[in-house]
Design an enzyme around this catalytic site. Structure first.
Site, short mmCIF file in Angstrom:
data_model
loop_
_atom_site.label_atom_id
_atom_site.label_comp_id
_atom_site.label_asym_id
_atom_site.label_seq_id
_atom_site.Cartn_x
_atom_site.Cartn_y
_atom_site.Cartn_z
N GLY A 161 0.74 -1.19 -0.09
CA GLY A 161 0.03 0.06 0.05
C GLY A 161 0.73 1.37 0.15
NE ARG A 176 14.89 15.97 -1.57
CZ ARG A 176 15.47 16.22 -0.39
NH1 ARG A 176 15.20 15.51 0.57
NH2 ARG A 176 16.03 17.55 -0.48
CB ALA A 177 16.21 9.99 2.22
NE ARG A 228 -2.06 -4.32 -2.15
CZ ARG A 228 -1.84 -3.85 -1.02
NH1 ARG A 228 -0.85 -4.18 -0.51
NH2 ARG A 228 -2.60 -3.10 -0.61
CB CYS A 229 4.57 -8.48 -7.16
SG CYS A 229 5.34 -9.72 -8.22
N GLY A 267 5.19 -2.17 3.89
CA GLY A 267 4.63 -2.69 5.11
C GLY A 267 5.15 -4.10 5.22
CG ASP A 268 2.50 -6.59 7.90
OD1 ASP A 268 2.00 -6.29 6.81
OD2 ASP A 268 2.03 -6.91 8.74
CB THR A 281 1.77 1.20 6.14
OG1 THR A 281 0.32 0.98 6.58
CG2 THR A 281 2.54 0.94 7.42
CG ASP A 316 -3.01 0.91 7.82
OD1 ASP A 316 -3.78 1.89 7.27
OD2 ASP A 316 -3.10 -0.23 7.05
CG ASP A 342 -0.63 -1.93 10.48
OD1 ASP A 342 0.49 -1.29 9.74
OD2 ASP A 342 -1.30 -2.74 9.79
NE ARG A 391 -16.28 18.71 15.86
CZ ARG A 391 -16.72 18.22 16.71
NH1 ARG A 391 -17.77 18.28 17.31
NH2 ARG A 391 -16.06 17.19 17.12
NE ARG A 398 -28.85 15.45 8.56
CZ ARG A 398 -28.86 15.96 7.37
NH1 ARG A 398 -27.72 16.13 6.65
NH2 ARG A 398 -30.02 15.97 6.74
CG MET A 450 -8.56 3.54 4.92
SD MET A 450 -7.31 3.76 3.65
CE MET A 450 -7.95 3.29 2.39
NE ARG A 494 -2.59 -3.30 6.77
CZ ARG A 494 -1.50 -3.66 6.55
NH1 ARG A 494 -1.54 -4.43 5.21
NH2 ARG A 494 -0.48 -3.31 6.88
CB SER A 526 -24.38 17.54 16.00
OG SER A 526 -23.71 18.36 16.51
P1 ADP Z 1 2.13 -4.51 2.52
O1 ADP Z 1 4.06 -4.39 2.42
O2 ADP Z 1 1.66 -2.98 2.63
O3 ADP Z 1 1.71 -4.99 3.72
P2 ADP Z 1 1.21 -6.61 0.86
O4 ADP Z 1 0.92 -7.41 1.87
O5 ADP Z 1 0.47 -6.49 -0.20
O6 ADP Z 1 1.39 -5.17 1.12
O7 ADP Z 1 2.64 -7.01 0.19
C1 ADP Z 1 3.23 -6.37 -0.93
C2 ADP Z 1 3.83 -7.51 -1.59
O8 ADP Z 1 5.14 -8.22 -1.04
C3 ADP Z 1 3.18 -8.48 -2.19
O9 ADP Z 1 2.43 -8.06 -3.23
C4 ADP Z 1 4.14 -9.55 -2.61
O10 ADP Z 1 4.68 -9.20 -3.92
C5 ADP Z 1 5.22 -9.48 -1.48
N1 ADP Z 1 4.78 -10.36 -0.34
C6 ADP Z 1 3.95 -10.59 0.59
N2 ADP Z 1 3.94 -11.58 1.41
C7 ADP Z 1 4.97 -12.58 0.64
C8 ADP Z 1 5.36 -13.99 0.93
N3 ADP Z 1 4.87 -14.61 1.73
N4 ADP Z 1 6.18 -14.43 0.05
C9 ADP Z 1 6.73 -13.67 -1.05
N5 ADP Z 1 6.42 -12.36 -1.22
C10 ADP Z 1 5.30 -11.65 -0.49
#
Ligand code: ADP
Length: 328
Positions: A15, A25-26, A76-77, A106-107, A130, A132, A134, A159, A167, A174, A176, A220
């Site tokens: 995300g 940039r950094a 997302r790959c 993110g994670d 991110t 979030d 989180d 508001r 109301r 957001m 998650r 309200s």
């Molecule tokens: P975020 O990094 O925001 O948490 P995602 O969970 O969509 O977003 O993860 C981003 C990308 O990281 C995924 O589209 C995928 O390419 C890669 N990824 C996530 N989990 C795995 C995994 N278990 N194994 C390999 N690649 C992963």
């Protein structure tokens, strides 16, 4: 610097979040500062597989510190989740002469990075980006502060119309499975109640609270609802439930949605992203790997990526207390 790394790669993944460009940039400029080559990889891990890259120098990142989103784009790959996909990615890295990676994401992105590192022994450092907030191992992720300001701005506007029409507004934000955005903006925007996943206050308590405030003369109100709230109902169902039980309220729902991810990053996020980018590259050049850059007590720290993925970023209990007291 203790390693012989000559070229690093940098990508933004998962995300998007405001401030990712400032981090990029950094990273690029810190590499240039230390006379290390830097290659930007487009669309997260997809760009590694498709070999969509661009050699970057200090001038490639002019005029982006103020821009939202990510100029490298994100994706997302699915292919990177497969061993074959990651093998192609590694072969492309070798072709480019890239010896280490900075992953801004993110994670999920960090999970992919760790797996990739374990398979091909390529050093990786993560930068948490991110809205979030989180991610374990940092008090703030890049984009969180900007998102808070965006939400506050939106709720202030809601508001105005809530007051004019007497109301009750339910505003979904957001986050998650985390309530950081909801809790902070609930306090900052003076919300009547905040519903977050970390604390299941139950709908009865919400009704009691709204009854009390109606009796005390409030005509309200704003209730901030985190998207991952645990009441078992979505924001529309919660609003319907309240309307049915407290018919004197004229209830409306506003789902803020993706606007929360956009916009020019706040000064806080620009500074945070700048510090994290510098620290990430210097950590790589110092021979670190499998670590995430974070901030604790205002200082930059490194913590294992594994912990960032598995640990839970706790909600600040004092904020819950403050919110409860101030909604009297
Ligand atoms: P975020 O990094 O925001 O948490 P995602 O969970 O969509 O977003 O993860 C981003 C990308 O990281 C995924 O589209 C995928 O390419 C890669 N990824 C996530 N989990 C795995 C995994 N278990 N194994 C390999 N690649 C992963």
């Amino acid at each position: 610097m203790s390693t012989s790394i000559k070229k690093i790669g940098v990508l933004t993944s998962g995300g998007d979040a405001p401030g990712m460009n400032a981090a990029l940039r950094a990273v690029v400029r810190t590499a240039a500062y230390h006379n290390v080559g830097c290659v930007g990889i487009y669309q997260g891990y997809q760009g590694l597989i498709d070999n969509k890259v661009k050699v970057m120098n200090a001038r490639s990142v002019n005029n982006i510190i103020n821009k939202g989103g990510t100029i490298l784009k994100s994706a997302r790959c699915l292919e990177f989740r497969t061993k074959e996909g990651r093998k192609i990615a590694f072969e492309n890295l070798q072709k480019q002469g890239i010896e280490a990676l900075v992953i801004i994401g993110g994670d999920g992105s960090f999970t992919g990075a760790l797996i990739f590192q374990s398979e091909f022994n390529i050093p990786v450092i993560g930068i948490p980006g991110t809205i979030d907030n989180d991610i374990f191992g940092t008090s703030h992720t890049i984009g969180f502060d900007t998102a808070l300001n965006t939400v506050i701005d939106a709720i202030d506007k809601i508001r105005d119309t809530a007051i004019s029409h007497n109301r009750l507004f339910f505003v979904e934000v957001m986050g998650r499975d985390a309530g950081h955005i909801a809790l902070n903006t609930g306090i900052g925007a003076g919300a009547e109640e905040v519903l977050i996943p970390e604390e299941d206050m139950g709908l009865d308590r919400l009704l009691e609270s709204l009854k009390r405030s109606e009796k005390s003369g409030k005509s309200s109100s704003i209730v901030v609802v985190a998207e991952g709230d645990k009441t078992g109902k979505n924001v529309f169902e919660i609003a319907e439930y309240v309307e049915k039980n407290l018919p004197y309220y004229d209830v409306r729902v506003s789902v803020l949605g993706h606007m929360q991810r956009g916009g020019s990053p706040s000064c806080f996020d620009r500074v945070l992203a700048s510090r994290m980018g510098v620290y990430a590259v210097e950590a790589l050049l110092d021979g670190q790997s499998n670590m995430m850059v974070g901030m604790q007590g205002g200082e930059m720290i490194l913590s294992p990526l594994e912990k960032a993925i598995k640990g839970k970023s706790e909600i600040n209990k004092d904020l819950i207390r403050v919110s409860d007291i101030l909604t009297i």
